[in-house]
Design an enzyme around this catalytic site. Sequence first.
Site, PDB file in Angstrom:
ATOM      1  N   LYS A  33     -14.500 -60.619 -27.067  1.00 45.30           N
ATOM      2  CA  LYS A  33     -14.273 -61.832 -26.452  1.00 45.30           C
ATOM      3  C   LYS A  33     -13.839 -63.100 -27.068  1.00 45.30           C
ATOM      4  CE  LYS A  33     -18.610 -63.133 -24.127  1.00 45.30           C
ATOM      5  NZ  LYS A  33     -19.276 -63.549 -22.830  1.00 45.30           N
ATOM      6  N   SER A  41     -25.393 -58.742 -33.133  1.00 39.10           N
ATOM      7  CA  SER A  41     -25.615 -58.099 -34.255  1.00 39.10           C
ATOM      8  C   SER A  41     -25.402 -58.909 -35.745  1.00 39.10           C
ATOM      9  CB  SER A  41     -24.276 -56.862 -34.304  1.00 39.10           C
ATOM     10  OG  SER A  41     -24.746 -55.961 -33.208  1.00 39.10           O
ATOM     11  N   ALA A  44     -28.354 -60.665 -36.709  1.00 37.74           N
ATOM     12  CA  ALA A  44     -29.806 -60.059 -37.008  1.00 37.74           C
ATOM     13  C   ALA A  44     -30.550 -60.306 -38.248  1.00 37.74           C
ATOM     14  CB  ALA A  44     -29.744 -58.521 -36.658  1.00 37.74           C
ATOM     15  N   GLU A 114     -43.006 -55.683 -39.758  1.00 35.70           N
ATOM     16  CA  GLU A 114     -43.015 -56.664 -38.622  1.00 35.70           C
ATOM     17  C   GLU A 114     -43.896 -56.378 -37.652  1.00 35.70           C
ATOM     18  OE1 GLU A 114     -38.307 -57.991 -39.001  1.00 35.70           O
ATOM     19  OE2 GLU A 114     -38.725 -56.290 -37.461  1.00 35.70           O
ATOM     20  N   ASP A 222     -22.119 -60.137 -19.879  1.00 35.45           N
ATOM     21  CA  ASP A 222     -21.187 -59.590 -19.298  1.00 35.45           C
ATOM     22  C   ASP A 222     -21.090 -58.076 -18.818  1.00 35.45           C
ATOM     23  OD1 ASP A 222     -20.254 -62.244 -19.853  1.00 35.45           O
ATOM     24  OD2 ASP A 222     -18.584 -61.690 -20.959  1.00 35.45           O
ATOM     25  N   HIS A 243     -38.521 -64.252 -28.116  1.00 36.53           N
ATOM     26  CA  HIS A 243     -38.876 -64.331 -29.549  1.00 36.53           C
ATOM     27  C   HIS A 243     -40.051 -65.405 -29.536  1.00 36.53           C
ATOM     28  CE1 HIS A 243     -38.600 -64.008 -33.982  1.00 36.53           C
ATOM     29  NE2 HIS A 243     -38.272 -62.848 -33.980  1.00 36.53           N
ATOM     30  N   ARG A 289     -44.617 -58.870 -30.134  1.00 37.54           N
ATOM     31  CA  ARG A 289     -43.815 -60.358 -29.678  1.00 37.54           C
ATOM     32  C   ARG A 289     -44.524 -60.917 -28.187  1.00 37.54           C
ATOM     33  NH1 ARG A 289     -37.995 -59.095 -31.224  1.00 37.54           N
ATOM     34  NH2 ARG A 289     -38.657 -59.049 -33.391  1.00 37.54           N
ATOM     35  N   HIS A 350     -34.646 -63.900 -26.079  1.00 38.59           N
ATOM     36  CA  HIS A 350     -34.201 -63.156 -27.455  1.00 38.59           C
ATOM     37  C   HIS A 350     -33.458 -61.994 -27.019  1.00 38.59           C
ATOM     38  CE1 HIS A 350     -33.969 -61.869 -31.463  1.00 38.59           C
ATOM     39  NE2 HIS A 350     -34.776 -61.001 -31.685  1.00 38.59           N
ATOM     40  N   ARG A 385     -39.909 -54.453 -26.405  1.00 39.79           N
ATOM     41  CA  ARG A 385     -39.304 -53.789 -27.540  1.00 39.79           C
ATOM     42  C   ARG A 385     -39.813 -53.942 -28.612  1.00 39.79           C
ATOM     43  NH1 ARG A 385     -35.095 -55.519 -31.522  1.00 39.79           N
ATOM     44  NH2 ARG A 385     -35.498 -57.568 -30.706  1.00 39.79           N
ATOM     45  N   SER A 390     -33.918 -52.275 -32.185  1.00 37.37           N
ATOM     46  CA  SER A 390     -32.595 -52.284 -31.372  1.00 37.37           C
ATOM     47  C   SER A 390     -31.370 -51.846 -32.116  1.00 37.37           C
ATOM     48  CB  SER A 390     -32.388 -53.675 -30.441  1.00 37.37           C
ATOM     49  OG  SER A 390     -32.800 -54.783 -31.648  1.00 37.37           O
TER      50      SER A 390
HETATM   51  P1  FAD Z   1     -23.823 -57.386 -29.755  1.00 33.75           P
HETATM   52  O1  FAD Z   1     -23.983 -57.161 -31.374  1.00 33.75           O
HETATM   53  O2  FAD Z   1     -24.299 -58.939 -29.158  1.00 33.75           O
HETATM   54  O3  FAD Z   1     -22.222 -57.338 -29.706  1.00 33.75           O
HETATM   55  C1  FAD Z   1     -21.723 -57.440 -28.433  1.00 33.75           C
HETATM   56  C2  FAD Z   1     -20.274 -57.695 -28.413  1.00 33.75           C
HETATM   57  O4  FAD Z   1     -19.538 -57.612 -27.080  1.00 33.75           O
HETATM   58  C3  FAD Z   1     -19.834 -58.966 -28.903  1.00 33.75           C
HETATM   59  O5  FAD Z   1     -18.523 -58.631 -30.147  1.00 33.75           O
HETATM   60  C4  FAD Z   1     -19.192 -59.645 -27.696  1.00 33.75           C
HETATM   61  O6  FAD Z   1     -18.220 -60.681 -28.258  1.00 33.75           O
HETATM   62  C5  FAD Z   1     -18.742 -58.753 -26.872  1.00 33.75           C
HETATM   63  N1  FAD Z   1     -18.538 -59.140 -25.459  1.00 33.75           N
HETATM   64  C6  FAD Z   1     -19.470 -59.444 -24.784  1.00 33.75           C
HETATM   65  N2  FAD Z   1     -18.910 -59.590 -23.254  1.00 33.75           N
HETATM   66  C7  FAD Z   1     -17.625 -59.375 -23.469  1.00 33.75           C
HETATM   67  C8  FAD Z   1     -16.564 -59.412 -22.603  1.00 33.75           C
HETATM   68  N3  FAD Z   1     -16.634 -59.657 -21.172  1.00 33.75           N
HETATM   69  N4  FAD Z   1     -15.472 -58.892 -23.031  1.00 33.75           N
HETATM   70  C9  FAD Z   1     -15.168 -58.329 -24.465  1.00 33.75           C
HETATM   71  N5  FAD Z   1     -16.064 -58.533 -25.137  1.00 33.75           N
HETATM   72  C10 FAD Z   1     -17.344 -58.945 -24.900  1.00 33.75           C
HETATM   73  N6  FAD Z   1     -32.673 -56.344 -33.684  1.00 33.75           N
HETATM   74  C11 FAD Z   1     -33.015 -55.591 -34.760  1.00 33.75           C
HETATM   75  O7  FAD Z   1     -33.268 -54.446 -34.431  1.00 33.75           O
HETATM   76  N7  FAD Z   1     -33.415 -56.052 -35.889  1.00 33.75           N
HETATM   77  C12 FAD Z   1     -33.429 -57.413 -35.990  1.00 33.75           C
HETATM   78  O8  FAD Z   1     -33.606 -58.188 -37.098  1.00 33.75           O
HETATM   79  C13 FAD Z   1     -32.781 -58.305 -34.957  1.00 33.75           C
HETATM   80  N8  FAD Z   1     -32.478 -59.582 -35.303  1.00 33.75           N
HETATM   81  C14 FAD Z   1     -32.084 -60.384 -34.224  1.00 33.75           C
HETATM   82  C15 FAD Z   1     -31.722 -62.014 -34.583  1.00 33.75           C
HETATM   83  C16 FAD Z   1     -31.159 -62.607 -33.559  1.00 33.75           C
HETATM   84  C17 FAD Z   1     -30.677 -63.982 -33.979  1.00 33.75           C
HETATM   85  C18 FAD Z   1     -30.582 -61.817 -32.358  1.00 33.75           C
HETATM   86  C19 FAD Z   1     -30.012 -62.916 -31.451  1.00 33.75           C
HETATM   87  C20 FAD Z   1     -30.726 -60.529 -32.083  1.00 33.75           C
HETATM   88  C21 FAD Z   1     -31.455 -59.851 -32.984  1.00 33.75           C
HETATM   89  N9  FAD Z   1     -31.640 -58.400 -32.898  1.00 33.75           N
HETATM   90  C22 FAD Z   1     -32.239 -57.642 -34.053  1.00 33.75           C
HETATM   91  C23 FAD Z   1     -31.162 -57.829 -31.902  1.00 33.75           C
HETATM   92  C24 FAD Z   1     -29.870 -56.863 -32.024  1.00 33.75           C
HETATM   93  O9  FAD Z   1     -28.988 -57.830 -32.958  1.00 33.75           O
HETATM   94  C25 FAD Z   1     -29.041 -56.775 -30.815  1.00 33.75           C
HETATM   95  O10 FAD Z   1     -29.844 -56.367 -29.844  1.00 33.75           O
HETATM   96  C26 FAD Z   1     -27.946 -55.958 -31.234  1.00 33.75           C
HETATM   97  O11 FAD Z   1     -27.432 -56.554 -32.481  1.00 33.75           O
HETATM   98  C27 FAD Z   1     -27.086 -55.634 -30.122  1.00 33.75           C
HETATM   99  O12 FAD Z   1     -25.888 -55.110 -30.580  1.00 33.75           O
HETATM  100  P2  FAD Z   1     -24.717 -54.556 -29.525  1.00 33.75           P
HETATM  101  O13 FAD Z   1     -23.579 -54.181 -30.401  1.00 33.75           O
HETATM  102  O14 FAD Z   1     -25.185 -54.128 -28.291  1.00 33.75           O
HETATM  103  O15 FAD Z   1     -24.470 -56.150 -29.191  1.00 33.75           O
HETATM  104  C1  SIN Z   2     -36.384 -60.862 -36.474  1.00 34.01           C
HETATM  105  O1  SIN Z   2     -36.157 -61.015 -37.385  1.00 34.01           O
HETATM  106  O2  SIN Z   2     -37.572 -61.453 -36.036  1.00 34.01           O
HETATM  107  C2  SIN Z   2     -35.798 -60.361 -35.365  1.00 34.01           C
HETATM  108  C3  SIN Z   2     -36.111 -58.740 -35.145  1.00 34.01           C
HETATM  109  C4  SIN Z   2     -35.713 -58.171 -34.069  1.00 34.01           C
HETATM  110  O3  SIN Z   2     -35.200 -58.900 -32.980  1.00 34.01           O
HETATM  111  O4  SIN Z   2     -35.922 -56.769 -33.906  1.00 34.01           O
END
Ligand code: FAD
Ligand code: SIN
Length: 535
Positions: A33, A41, A44, A114, A222, A243, A289, A350, A385, A390
Amino acid sequence: MHRTDFLVIGSGVAGMWFALEACRHGKVTMITKTRPLESNSAYAQGGIASVWSEDDDPEFHIRDTLVAGAGLCRAEAVDQTVREGPIRVRELIERGAEFTRRQSNPDEYDLHREGGHSHRRILHAADFTGKEMVRALNQEVMEHPQIEFLDHHIAIDVLTRRWLARRLQQVPPEDDEAIGAYVLDTSRDEVELYAAKVVVLATGGAGKVYVYTTNPPIASGDGHAMAWRAGARMANMEFVQFHPTCLFHATENSFLISEALRGEGGKLIGPDGQRFMDRYDERAELAPRDIVARAIDNELKTRGLECVYLDMRHMSREEVARHFPTIDTKLLSLGIDMTRDPIPVVPAAHYMCGGVQTDLNGESSIRNLFAVGEVACTGLHGANRLASNSLLEALVFAHTAARESAERLAAIPPVPDLPAWDPGKAGDSDEAVVITQTWDEIRRFMWNYVGIVRTHRRLKRAQRRLQLVRDEVDKYYWDFRVTGDLIELRNLVDVAHMIVECALRRRESRGLHYTLDFPEPDERNVSDTVIRRWS
Ligand code: FAD
Ligand code: SIN
């Protein structure tokens, strides 16, 4: 009408992994989007959990995941993720992702620990693991001739055979099947139609439904909302992970302070410098958590504090810069030197443990509609979780989903011609303030009434507010031309509705769902909360 084999909605790690596997079997169209790399992602920090060291064992990782999940994990999903995880992580490394190695032995990876993990098993690229994973995968995605990549394209709704039958005033089929999506190209302000044999929701999380979140603005749920509107089964939406340690700062209020800091000995303290976590749990700062977030919430409320502090003063400047360069640089830019100053932190929304209920192949209750990554509820996380599970789940289930859908691709009949987007009488809105006002309202009452600690009364209050907001947004949606903001607002309303609905149905406290009315788990009644729009 555009035609493709696999329509992948979302370019986080789950969507990209799916695309890279599926493109060996057919044409992939991937839409995202905003900018190509903008996703949860990419932010992370902590890393990806995987059984790696000799003293670790899949059974330990399975046990830790089950304990965190508080009785609601699906054993097969846990088993699949933990056992396939190391294979996927090795492939990720082969695809070019570079993880931090041990300083004393560069042949080995440095493993962090962790909360909730009994062993060191978090592979990480310093504290920018997601950015590194996304970099490696995106390079391959962009170069692949079988993948068409479209940024600034927002999926509006998933189209199914039942939807088509209703639209053509025919009898809807008993079993539903995905056949495409309407998509807004925001660079041209045009709604386009994509017909696809397989539709993959890889849209990530929904943190934006709360006013305080670690998630970037793309996380508006979404995919959750589209699946719900299409009639897919949704599960466990009450389990929102907060978180414990998001930076408390006037302007930088979405910046995560990774759990890995507590893994490296960080202590939570009040403004008086006293630790408090040992009063709540014997694992203290390394408790799961939900326990840490609730403890901080309690400290804030009972002591009238704005924030608590994470004390990292035991680490040297050199150690901090090596382990946590992103966090260190950010904090220094804000005048906080974590080797000398405790870091002000508060909990924030989170991660969505609930989502589109899938089978072990990542397929939803609608045939050929797959959900991978954070949007899915595979059963891995149960009621809570485990940290860093994730990213692992995203790779494992994206892989399985790609394999499963590729196997059946040849047998899926061509999608018939579909009706183009009908803008009706929609005109341009001259009242954008309605969107911002409603947006703000939802995010605030979700934080205040449907947050870390809930009550039946607060949930009912939220439900009543939501009903009003829903009616308004619905009317607004049909009266005006769709925009990105309007699409997101409509989705936030649906996501908020699902969270409240599921929370009201769970009459116990378990994992991330804590209600003062039923403060204990009800062990006689351990089951997922499943809802469906058409039921
Ligand atoms: P995302 O990576 O969120 O990707 C979603 C995609 O969908 C994006 O490209 C977005 O633009 C697109 N999208 C959304 N809606 C639409 C739409 N309507 N039309 C078109 N495109 C759309 N997890 C861990 O395991 N380890 C970690 O260390 C960790 N740290 C984190 C730190 C932070 C700050 C955050 C926020 C999360 C963290 N997490 C961590 C959780 C983890 O990052 C996510 O759960 C994981 O990356 C999700 O991946 P995904 O591909 O499912 O979604
Ligand atoms: C963090 O780095 O604390 C996030 C890890 C996670 O959400 O899995």
